[in-house]
Write a protein that holds these residues in place. Structure first.
Motif, PDB file in Angstrom:
ATOM      1  N   ILE A  18       5.474   0.140   6.413  1.00 34.56           N
ATOM      2  CA  ILE A  18       6.399   0.295   7.543  1.00 34.56           C
ATOM      3  C   ILE A  18       5.621   0.708   8.790  1.00 34.56           C
ATOM      4  CG2 ILE A  18       8.331   1.642   8.460  1.00 34.56           C
ATOM      5  CD1 ILE A  18       9.355   1.887   5.542  1.00 34.56           C
ATOM      6  N   LEU A  19       4.747   1.698   8.640  1.00 34.27           N
ATOM      7  CA  LEU A  19       3.939   2.156   9.774  1.00 34.27           C
ATOM      8  C   LEU A  19       3.054   1.037  10.310  1.00 34.27           C
ATOM      9  CD1 LEU A  19       2.914   5.677   8.396  1.00 34.27           C
ATOM     10  CD2 LEU A  19       4.510   5.234  10.278  1.00 34.27           C
ATOM     11  N   GLN A  20       2.460   0.279   9.398  1.00 30.15           N
ATOM     12  CA  GLN A  20       1.592  -0.832   9.808  1.00 30.15           C
ATOM     13  C   GLN A  20       2.392  -1.898  10.563  1.00 30.15           C
ATOM     14  OE1 GLN A  20       0.017  -3.349   6.633  1.00 30.15           O
ATOM     15  NE2 GLN A  20      -1.965  -3.415   7.669  1.00 30.15           N
ATOM     16  N   GLN A  21       3.597  -2.172  10.108  1.00 30.23           N
ATOM     17  CA  GLN A  21       4.409  -3.194  10.763  1.00 30.23           C
ATOM     18  C   GLN A  21       4.849  -2.730  12.151  1.00 30.23           C
ATOM     19  OE1 GLN A  21       4.756  -6.209   9.080  1.00 30.23           O
ATOM     20  NE2 GLN A  21       5.361  -6.871  11.128  1.00 30.23           N
ATOM     21  N   ILE A  22       5.170  -1.432  12.282  1.00 32.78           N
ATOM     22  CA  ILE A  22       5.503  -0.908  13.618  1.00 32.78           C
ATOM     23  C   ILE A  22       4.289  -1.003  14.531  1.00 32.78           C
ATOM     24  CG2 ILE A  22       6.292   1.109  14.924  1.00 32.78           C
ATOM     25  CD1 ILE A  22       7.813   2.017  12.409  1.00 32.78           C
ATOM     26  N   ASP A  23       3.109  -0.711  13.989  1.00 36.11           N
ATOM     27  CA  ASP A  23       1.868  -0.841  14.763  1.00 36.11           C
ATOM     28  C   ASP A  23       1.680  -2.270  15.270  1.00 36.11           C
ATOM     29  OD1 ASP A  23       0.618   1.645  15.073  1.00 36.11           O
ATOM     30  OD2 ASP A  23      -0.167   1.609  13.030  1.00 36.11           O
ATOM     31  N   LEU A  24       2.005  -3.251  14.427  1.00 29.97           N
ATOM     32  CA  LEU A  24       1.875  -4.653  14.839  1.00 29.97           C
ATOM     33  C   LEU A  24       2.830  -4.976  15.986  1.00 29.97           C
ATOM     34  CD1 LEU A  24       1.503  -6.492  11.405  1.00 29.97           C
ATOM     35  CD2 LEU A  24      -0.214  -6.336  13.213  1.00 29.97           C
ATOM     36  N   GLU A  25       4.043  -4.412  15.935  1.00 28.98           N
ATOM     37  CA  GLU A  25       4.989  -4.624  17.034  1.00 28.98           C
ATOM     38  C   GLU A  25       4.451  -4.001  18.322  1.00 28.98           C
ATOM     39  OE1 GLU A  25       7.705  -6.589  16.794  1.00 28.98           O
ATOM     40  OE2 GLU A  25       7.124  -6.916  14.708  1.00 28.98           O
ATOM     41  N   ILE A  26       3.853  -2.815  18.203  1.00 27.04           N
ATOM     42  CA  ILE A  26       3.260  -2.157  19.373  1.00 27.04           C
ATOM     43  C   ILE A  26       2.146  -3.015  19.959  1.00 27.04           C
ATOM     44  CG2 ILE A  26       1.908  -0.151  20.126  1.00 27.04           C
ATOM     45  CD1 ILE A  26       3.451   1.479  17.962  1.00 27.04           C
TER      46      ILE A  26
END
Length: 676
Positions: free
Chosen positions: A502-510
């Motif tokens: 989840i954290l990695q996917q949010i990072d990708l959105e950022i």
């Protein structure tokens, strides 16, 4: 290493956000567009929720903590505000509407002679057999114990020149709380057990003057903590803790606000109640009994029935497993009938080619058809393995009962893991015929519980795709061996890779937003308090990522705060069905990722449980889910917008076309989920 300059989260206390949710329930009870008995149901839900709040959220640590005095003050103020609103809705609106519909609820009115005879007979023949009478004295040296959640009447008596106190129980745990009386003309009459007992007290206290009668009730702390879950027999320890729960320390002493001060002081002394545990209430407690308030006009005065929909792809002559082999299927409960899940287990129990069944059970029905199907499967010679979570709060006894029944049938039972709860909802079926071996899976956001499936909104996913089944085999292998030997590639599993992904996917959105690409996040869950997730969402907010959250219950992140959460919108929906499903959706630079999950965005789910989030790859199913998300976000009838103070704002513009997402979803699925 790059320094993280994300501002510290402005935390909204979990207890206040939970009370904010319960206020939504109260708003539904006040909503005159809801049918009368739906409003009564929401009062019952509000009362039940508040009762659980005092059993679980409020404990001695909170009551005695100097650092939390301000929080406790805010909690008490909000509860008092809600209780006053509750009382006004019940007395000023509900009772009048009942009367307008020819239903008289006896409280303080003069009781008809016919009904006096009925209640006297019922009291003498039935109620009296359950009455327990205890005289009280400050000087007796006795310890007087009130049962958790039991209703009592505290009575002041006078005999000659002597005054004394006693209490009697109201046996609502044995008898119906609300009793229908004989109809007179066109009017129906209902009376409470409390009122009958009050009216008939002179039959108990002959020769004594009754000076006052007041309702009392105690809530006890029902949380339990096991110091060491790794040694000894965990099931035995849990059974012991369940017994201790009955005698937990008090968290709330609820008493009639009309009780004289000297009686209030007497209660504190004789029941050993501290000042901050004393809570004023009305003349009646345990309004959650309104769930069973009689409706003599049934089915009038209730919601229009929405019959569970048939799922056309499972209505052919083929077996469920043949349908699953051909394609993946996603069902939406309670809109779709849950009998397809029951059919899956029933067919597995008798299908000679299904040789192995594995399933996780967190909360199941007390009359579980699924447990019975598993028992039949074992008796039919199949290898059945069931993981039973016996730490599921308030369902421990039910789960232990079914675990024992299944064990007697030859099912291999795996119990709770030390320091972890298994909250995943998954089943695995192995098919063998000649040289062919095939595995089928069922994954869900909700429990294997046919009772709650009729009122909880959840997703159920049927598949034979190895991307799911291979990973699920590794999850069940871990539950058996407690060893993480193999990687999990497609599922996101708490305890393995869920929070990290989840954290990695949010990072990708950022990253995508910073590089000028579109970026968005949608999360639907029952709660949000996980610190790392919140910090990452704040970071995404500050990068300009569009974030929409639908959070039913606890949220500790407040939206709309400049430099912190101005790009974050938080909604909640409270309607006839309990919103229980979890969806994680990421724009992913146009290659959209959608996961359905058993896990909320709570610290306990992501760090102290085994949870499963499963991806949806089928484009048709993605379109279907996106339509459902759209309908919920556009709801202008039952959707609340959370503001920066944590308040629920209903943005229902009269000029707008009313959109009620649960009805819209039902109609959408009724048309086979077609996208217009």
């Amino acid at each position: 290493m790059k320094e993280n300059k994300t501002p510290s989260p402005e935390i909204f206390p979990a207890e206040l956000s939970w009370l904010s949710f319960n206020n939504c329930v109260l708003q539904e009870a006040a909503d005159k567009s809801n049918p009368l008995y739906e409003r009564i149901k929401f009062l019952a839900i509000h009362s039940s929720n508040l009762d659980e709040f005092y059993r679980v959220k409020v404990n001695k640590l909170l009551l005695k903590s100097d650092s939390k005095k301000d929080l406790l003050k805010k909690i008490n103020a909000e509860i008092i505000r809600q209780q006053l609103a509750f009382g006004k809705i019940w007395k000023n609106e509900i009772l009048k509407e009942l009367q307008n519909n020819g239903i008289v609820y006896y409280e303080n009115q003069t009781i008809e002679t016919l009904h006096l005879e009925e209640i006297e007979s019922y009291f003498k023949t039935t109620i009296l057999s359950y009455i327990q009478l205890v005289y009280l004295s400050e000087d007796s040296g006795k310890e007087y114990f009130l049962n958790n959640r039991q209703l009592y009447l505290l009575i002041k008596l006078k005999e000659g020149n002597t005054e004394r106190y006693c209490y009697v129980n109201i046996p609502s745990d044995k008898l119906s709380r609300y009793i229908s009386l004989s109809k007179i003309g066109d009017e129906n009459f209902i009376i409470s057990l409390d009122t009958i007992i009050k009216k008939c007290l002179p039959y108990i206290f002959t020769g004594q003057e009754i000076l006052g009668v007041y309702s009392i009730k105690i809530n006890r702390d029902e949380n339990y903590f096991i110091d060491d879950e790794t040694s000894g027999n965990l099931v035995v320890k849990i059974k012991k803790k369940i017994e201790e729960r009955k005698t937990g320390s008090s968290t709330r002493f609820l008493y009639d606000l009309n009780m004289p001060p000297e009686m209030v002081d007497f209660c504190k002394k004789v029941f050993q109640i501290e000042e901050n545990e004393m809570v004023e209430g009305g003349t009646h407690h345990n309004f959650f009994d309104l769930f069973k308030f009689p409706n003599p006009k049934y089915p009038a005065l209730q919601n229009e029935p929405y019959s569970p929909l048939k799922y056309p792809y499972f209505e052919n002559k083929k077996s469920v497993f043949e349908n699953i082999e051909e394609s993946n299927h996603l069902l939406h409960f309670p809109y779709h009938s849950y009998h397809y899940v029951l059919q899956l287990f029933n067919e597995a129990a008798v299908n000679k080619d299904i040789v192995d069944i594995k399933v996780t059970l967190y909360r199941i029905s007390s009359q579980s058809l699924i447990a019975n199907a598993l028992i039949s499967a074992a008796k039919n010679g199949k290898k059945v393995t069931v993981f039973v979570e016996v730490k599921a709060r308030f369902d421990e006894n039910n789960n232990l009962f079914w675990a024992n029944e299944m064990k007697k049938a030859g099912i291999t039972i795996m119990y709770s893991l030390p320091n972890l709860k298994v909250h995943a909802k998954a089943a695995l079926f192995t098919y063998k015929r000649k040289s062919k071996t095939k595995t089928y899976a069922y994954l869900s956001t909700g429990n294997f519980n046919e009772s709650t499936a009729g009122i909880y909104s959840d997703f159920g996913f049927f598949t034979s795709d190895t991307k799911y089944t291979d990973d699920l085999k590794q999850v069940f292998k871990f539950l058996k061996t407690k060893e993480k030997k193999s990687s999990i590639n497609h599922l996101w599993v708490a305890g393995f890779n869920l929070k990290e992904n989840i954290l990695q996917q949010i990072d990708l959105e950022i990253e995508n937003k910073k590089n000028g690409r579109d970026a968005s996040i949608f999360i639907k869950a029952n709660g949000l308090d996980e610190k790392e997730i919140i910090e990452k969402l704040v970071e995404a907010n500050n990068a300009g990522v569009e974030i929409v959250l639908i959070i039913r219950g606890i949220y500790t992140l407040l939206p709309g705060i400049k430099g912190y959460s101005e790009n974050i919108k938080i909604y909640r929906i409270v309607d006839m069905f309990l919103e229980h499903s979890r969806i994680y959706k990421f724009h992913n630079n146009g290659d959209e990722k959608i996961y359905l999950a058993s896990a909320d965005m709570l610290s306990r789910n992501l760090s102290r449980r085994i949870e499963i989030a499963f991806p949806i790859f089928d484009e048709a199913l993605k379109k279907q889910l996106n339509k459902i998300i759209e309908l919920q976000v556009e709801d202008n009838t039952k959707k609340r917008t959370i503001n920066r103070k944590g308040e629920n704002i209903i943005e229902n513009k009269e000029a707008a076309l009313p959109k009620r997402s649960q009805i819209e979803i039902y109609n959408f699925l009724k048309n086979n989920g077609s996208i217009s």
